[in-house]
Design an enzyme around this catalytic site. Structure first.
Site, PDB file in Angstrom:
ATOM      1  CG  HIS A  47       0.389  -9.065   4.507  1.00 34.46           C
ATOM      2  ND1 HIS A  47       1.707  -8.637   4.478  1.00 34.46           N
ATOM      3  CD2 HIS A  47      -0.018  -8.906   5.791  1.00 34.46           C
ATOM      4  CE1 HIS A  47       2.058  -8.226   5.692  1.00 34.46           C
ATOM      5  NE2 HIS A  47       1.026  -8.389   6.502  1.00 34.46           N
ATOM      6  CE1 TYR A 215      -2.100  -5.581   7.118  1.00 31.94           C
ATOM      7  CE2 TYR A 215      -0.685  -6.849   8.593  1.00 31.94           C
ATOM      8  CZ  TYR A 215      -1.876  -6.711   7.895  1.00 31.94           C
ATOM      9  OH  TYR A 215      -2.832  -7.687   7.965  1.00 31.94           O
TER      10      TYR A 215
END
Length: 388
Positions: A47, A215
Site C-alpha cells: 500500500h 488487494y
C-alpha cells in the site's frame, strides 16, 4: 567543487532507495550498497498512502505510480465469517481531496524497480554485504564480504531488521518473533471470474485472532494479492520464509467467508514469513552512523505502513541534513530522531495491536501527514516517550 560529505547508504530496499534518491537530488555524493546479487521483482504487494505518495512526488515517480497502481475507492473491513462490513474508509477521490495525494496499491517489485531506477546507477553496488564497520571519528570504514573496503563521511543503515549498522551501534540482539506469521500469495484475477463473488479492490477480512488483507497490485487488476496475519507459537525454520500450501491455508481460515475460500482455491503458490519486531530503540544514531526503517523500528505489517515509515524516515533525514547543514551532522541526526521517534513508535504500537481500520476511525493522522511540511520539533521539545 562539492563540499558536501560523502554518504554511504547500506541497503537498497525501499527506505534505502528513497534515501539515496533524495540525497543525490540534494547534491550529496552518495553511494548505495545492497547485499542482494541483483535486483529482483519480489512477489508481494504494498500500500502507498498519500503520506508516501508525497515523497514519491519529490523523488519524481508519483505520476508513474499513479498510472501503474490500483486506486481503491475504499478500505473495507469485513467480518471473516459473515462478510458483514465493520468499516468503510474512503480513499480514491476522497484521499486526493483531503490528504493531497492518491492512495494506491501496487506490486512491491514494480515500485522498487522504479525507485532503484531513480538512483545514479554508477553509484549503486549490488552483492555488497557489510562484514565490518569502523567509525574512527573522522571517517567510516566499511568492509564487505567480497574483501573490498570503502570509506564515507556518513553512513545510513537502511539494512533491515538484521541491520549490521544497528549491531555496530547496539550490539548483537535478535529481533523479537511476534508469534505471528504472514502468508503471501499473488493470484491471477482471471481465475476469480469463475466465481459469482465480489472481489473488492482493498478489503481486510477479520476474525478474533487472524486476518487476511486482499488487494489488486496492478492498475489493470490482473494480479490480486493477499497477505495474512495468523498466530503461530514458534518460528524454528532458520530462514526468512518457507513455502506454505493450500492445505495449510484452508486449515488456517476454516469457516471463513466463501470469498476467502475462493482465494485459497485459486492459490498456486504461497509462502509463509515470520513477523518480527523490536521494542523502540534507545539509540538511532551515534557519531557518523544513523539508522532508518526496519533497522531501528521493525513492525508487524498490520497497518500497511512499515515501508511508509522507512520512506518517511529517509525524507526527514535528508530534510534535517539540509535544515542544519551536514557539517553539524550530530545536530542533524538528533533533529531527525526527534521528529521521527514519536510517529514511528505510535505506528509500531498500532501495528502490533492490529486494530487499524478494523472499525470506523479517522486515518488522517497517518494519511494526511506531509514529511516535507510538518513543523520541525526541536530535540528538547519533542515527546520521545513511546506511546502506550
Amino acid at each position: 567543487m562539492n563540499d558536501k560529505p560523502t554518504i554511504a547508504v547500506i541497503g537498497a530496499g525501499l527506505g534505502g532507495a528513497a534515501a539515496g534518491a533524495l540525497l543525490q537530488q540534494a547534491g550529496y555524493p552518495t553511494k548505495v550498497y545492497e547485499q542482494a546479487p541483483s535486483f529482483s521483482r519480489l512477489g508481494a504487494g504494498i500500500h502507498l498512502g498519500p503520506n508516501v505518495m508525497k515523497v514519491m512526488r519529490r523523488i519524481g515517480i508519483e505520476d508513474k505510480l499513479d498510472a501503474m497502481g490500483s486506486h481503491p475507492d475504499y478500505w473495507f473491513s469485513r467480518n471473516g465469517m459473515t462478510g458483514e462490513y465493520q468499516s468503510r474508509i474512503p480513499l480514491g477521490e476522497y484521499a486526493l481531496e483531503h490528504y493531497g495525494a492518491s492512495y494506491i496499491t501496487v506490486h512491491r517489485g514494480d515500485l522498487h524497480e522504479l525507485m532503484v531506477d531513480t538512483l545514479d546507477q554508477d553509484q549503486l553496488f549490488f552483492d555488497k554485504r557489510v562484514t565490518d564497520v569502523d567509525d574512527n571519528g573522522d571517517k567510516v570504514r566499511l568492509t564487505f564480504a567480497d574483501g573490498t573496503v570503502e570509506e564515507a563521511d556518513l553512513v545510513i543503515g537502511a539494512d533491515g531488521v538484521n541491520s549490521q549498522i544497528r549491531e555496530k551501534l547496539l550490539g548483537t540482539e535478535a529481533p523479537i518473533y511476534s508469534g505471528w506469521v504472514a502468508h503471501r500469495a499473488i493470484i491471477s484475477a482471471e481465475k476469480l471470474k469463475a466465481y459469482n463473488l465480489d472481489f473488492e479492490a482493498c478489503v481486510k477480512w477479520w476474525s478474533e485472532d487472524r486476518h487476511m488483507m486482499v488487494y489488486f497490485v496492478t492498475g489493470d487488476e490482473k494480479e490480486y494479492y493477499y497477505v495474512t496475519g495468523v498466530p503461530e507459537p514458534d518460528w524454528n525454520h532458520g530462514t526468512s520464509f518457507v513455502d506454505s500450501s493450500q492445505e495449510e491455508m484452508f486449515e488456517a481460515f476454516k469457516g471463513y467467508h466463501p470469498t476467502v475460500q475462493a482465494l485459497i482455491e485459486c492459490t498456486e503458490s504461497v509462502t509463509k514469513w515470520p513477523l518480527l519486531e523490536r521494542n523502540p530503540l534507545p539509540l538511532w544514531h551515534d557519531n557518523r552512523l544513523v539508522l532508518l526503517g526496519d533497522a531501528c523500528h521493525p513492525m508487524k505489517p498490520h497497518m500497511a505502513q512499515g515501508a511508509a515509515m522507512a520512506i518517511e524516515d529517509a525524507a526527514m533525514l535528508v530534510r534535517c541534513l539540509e535544515e542544519v547543514g551536514a557539517d553539524d551532522y550530530h545536530a542533524a541526526f538528533e533533529l531527525y530522531r526527534s521528529n521521527r521517534f514519536e510517529r514511528a513508535s505510535r505506528v509500531q504500537k498500532v501495528s502490533h495491536d492490529n486494530t487499524w481500520l478494523r472499525e470506523e476511525e479517522d486515518p488522517a493522522w497517518v494519511f494526511g501527514y506531509d514529511v516535507f511540511e510538518t513543523p520541525l520539533k526541536t530535540p528538547n521539545t519533542a515527546n520521545e516517550e513511546s506511546p502506550t
